[in-house]
Design a protein around this motif. Structure first.
Motif, mmCIF file in Angstrom:
data_model
loop_
_atom_site.group_PDB
_atom_site.id
_atom_site.type_symbol
_atom_site.label_atom_id
_atom_site.label_comp_id
_atom_site.label_asym_id
_atom_site.label_seq_id
_atom_site.Cartn_x
_atom_site.Cartn_y
_atom_site.Cartn_z
ATOM 1 N N PHE A 6 20.322 -49.791 2.285
ATOM 2 C CA PHE A 6 21.395 -50.559 3.255
ATOM 3 C C PHE A 6 20.572 -51.274 4.873
ATOM 4 C CE2 PHE A 6 25.368 -47.511 1.643
ATOM 5 C CZ PHE A 6 24.580 -48.768 0.585
ATOM 6 N N ALA A 16 21.789 -59.332 -1.239
ATOM 7 C CA ALA A 16 22.881 -59.217 -0.713
ATOM 8 C C ALA A 16 24.188 -60.116 -0.977
ATOM 9 C CB ALA A 16 23.304 -57.878 0.102
ATOM 10 N N ASP A 30 29.197 -54.145 -4.606
ATOM 11 C CA ASP A 30 28.512 -53.268 -4.482
ATOM 12 C C ASP A 30 27.806 -54.401 -5.619
ATOM 13 O OD1 ASP A 30 27.420 -51.205 -6.868
ATOM 14 O OD2 ASP A 30 28.338 -49.486 -5.472
ATOM 15 N N HIS A 32 26.246 -52.433 -7.724
ATOM 16 C CA HIS A 32 26.548 -51.868 -9.260
ATOM 17 C C HIS A 32 28.130 -51.702 -9.409
ATOM 18 C CE1 HIS A 32 22.466 -52.042 -10.664
ATOM 19 N NE2 HIS A 32 21.883 -50.826 -9.710
ATOM 20 N N PRO A 33 29.560 -52.323 -9.589
ATOM 21 C CA PRO A 33 30.099 -51.729 -9.419
ATOM 22 C C PRO A 33 31.074 -51.414 -10.313
ATOM 23 C CG PRO A 33 30.173 -54.161 -10.475
ATOM 24 C CD PRO A 33 28.523 -53.669 -10.125
ATOM 25 N N HIS A 38 34.173 -55.046 -6.482
ATOM 26 C CA HIS A 38 33.916 -53.334 -5.249
ATOM 27 C C HIS A 38 32.734 -54.115 -4.447
ATOM 28 C CE1 HIS A 38 32.697 -49.025 -6.212
ATOM 29 N NE2 HIS A 38 31.963 -49.295 -4.690
ATOM 30 N N THR A 39 33.244 -53.370 -3.466
ATOM 31 C CA THR A 39 32.772 -54.103 -2.179
ATOM 32 C C THR A 39 31.904 -52.612 -1.492
ATOM 33 O OG1 THR A 39 33.890 -56.023 -2.390
ATOM 34 C CG2 THR A 39 32.698 -55.443 0.107
ATOM 35 N N LEU A 40 30.816 -52.768 -0.806
ATOM 36 C CA LEU A 40 30.721 -51.929 0.206
ATOM 37 C C LEU A 40 31.106 -52.208 1.395
ATOM 38 C CD1 LEU A 40 27.834 -50.437 -1.641
ATOM 39 C CD2 LEU A 40 29.727 -49.656 -2.030
ATOM 40 N N HIS A 95 28.711 -45.916 4.966
ATOM 41 C CA HIS A 95 29.518 -46.752 3.733
ATOM 42 C C HIS A 95 31.224 -46.067 3.264
ATOM 43 C CE1 HIS A 95 26.604 -44.400 1.236
ATOM 44 N NE2 HIS A 95 27.356 -44.732 0.254
ATOM 45 N N HIS A 97 33.793 -47.164 0.367
ATOM 46 C CA HIS A 97 33.238 -48.366 -0.854
ATOM 47 C C HIS A 97 35.219 -48.635 -0.882
ATOM 48 C CE1 HIS A 97 29.985 -46.917 -3.169
ATOM 49 N NE2 HIS A 97 30.400 -45.780 -2.601
ATOM 50 N N ILE A 99 36.888 -50.601 -3.869
ATOM 51 C CA ILE A 99 37.730 -50.585 -5.348
ATOM 52 C C ILE A 99 39.017 -50.942 -5.291
ATOM 53 C CG2 ILE A 99 37.158 -50.627 -7.698
ATOM 54 C CD1 ILE A 99 35.278 -47.342 -5.901
ATOM 55 N N ARG A 113 28.176 -47.977 -14.197
ATOM 56 C CA ARG A 113 29.263 -48.897 -13.680
ATOM 57 C C ARG A 113 28.362 -50.446 -14.929
ATOM 58 N NH1 ARG A 113 29.061 -47.574 -8.061
ATOM 59 N NH2 ARG A 113 29.194 -45.481 -8.159
#
Length: 140
Positions: A6, A16, A30, A32-33, A38-40, A95, A97, A99, A113
């Motif tokens: 990160f 990213a 992400d 590897h969603p 899927h977001t971080l 972090h 997630h 989703i 994933r």
């Protein structure tokens, strides 16, 4: 400060697919969603690895930022809701997630994933970023 993945993303040392950013926070897809979208969400300046070790001000700030990101995702990805998960075992940096979900079984952190192309990630990140930018909610 620990130089984890990160921190490398924050410093633009590795790629990213960013969807939102301000001076204190960063949101990106992400790599590897579990589900498309899927977001971080991470704080840029904190080296803490537990969300409840953030100061009250930092916690409120990241949650406000996270809310706007989630609304932006939900405007692009067809889903029943955006799930919010904080675990933090895999990378020692706070972090969150976000989703997209239609049912509880959509989220399983032990499940294999998804693998997406860079073209898919790029297009998706641009759509979500435009959705977030269009929101009238101030990004604190």
């Amino acid at each position: 400060m620990n130089n984890n993945i990160f921190q490398k993303i924050i410093k633009n040392e590795i790629l990213a697919y960013k969807v939102a950013e301000n001076s204190d926070h960063l949101a990106f897809l992400d790599i590897h969603p579990m589900k498309i979208g899927h977001t971080l969400v991470i704080p840029k300046k904190s080296n803490r690895d537990k969300i409840f070790s953030l100061s009250k001000k930092e916690f409120i700030s990241i949650m406000s930022f996270t809310r706007k990101v989630a609304i932006g995702i939900e405007n692009i990805i067809s889903c029943n809701r955006i799930g919010v998960f904080v675990m933090g075992f895999e990378i020692p940096h706070v972090h969150i997630h976000l989703i997209p979900m239609n049912k509880e079984s959509d989220v399983n952190f032990t499940k294999k994933r998804m693998v997406l192309s860079s073209k898919t990630f790029q297009g998706l990140s641009e759509k979500i970023k435009k959705s977030i930018d269009a929101l009238m909610i101030p990004m604190k």
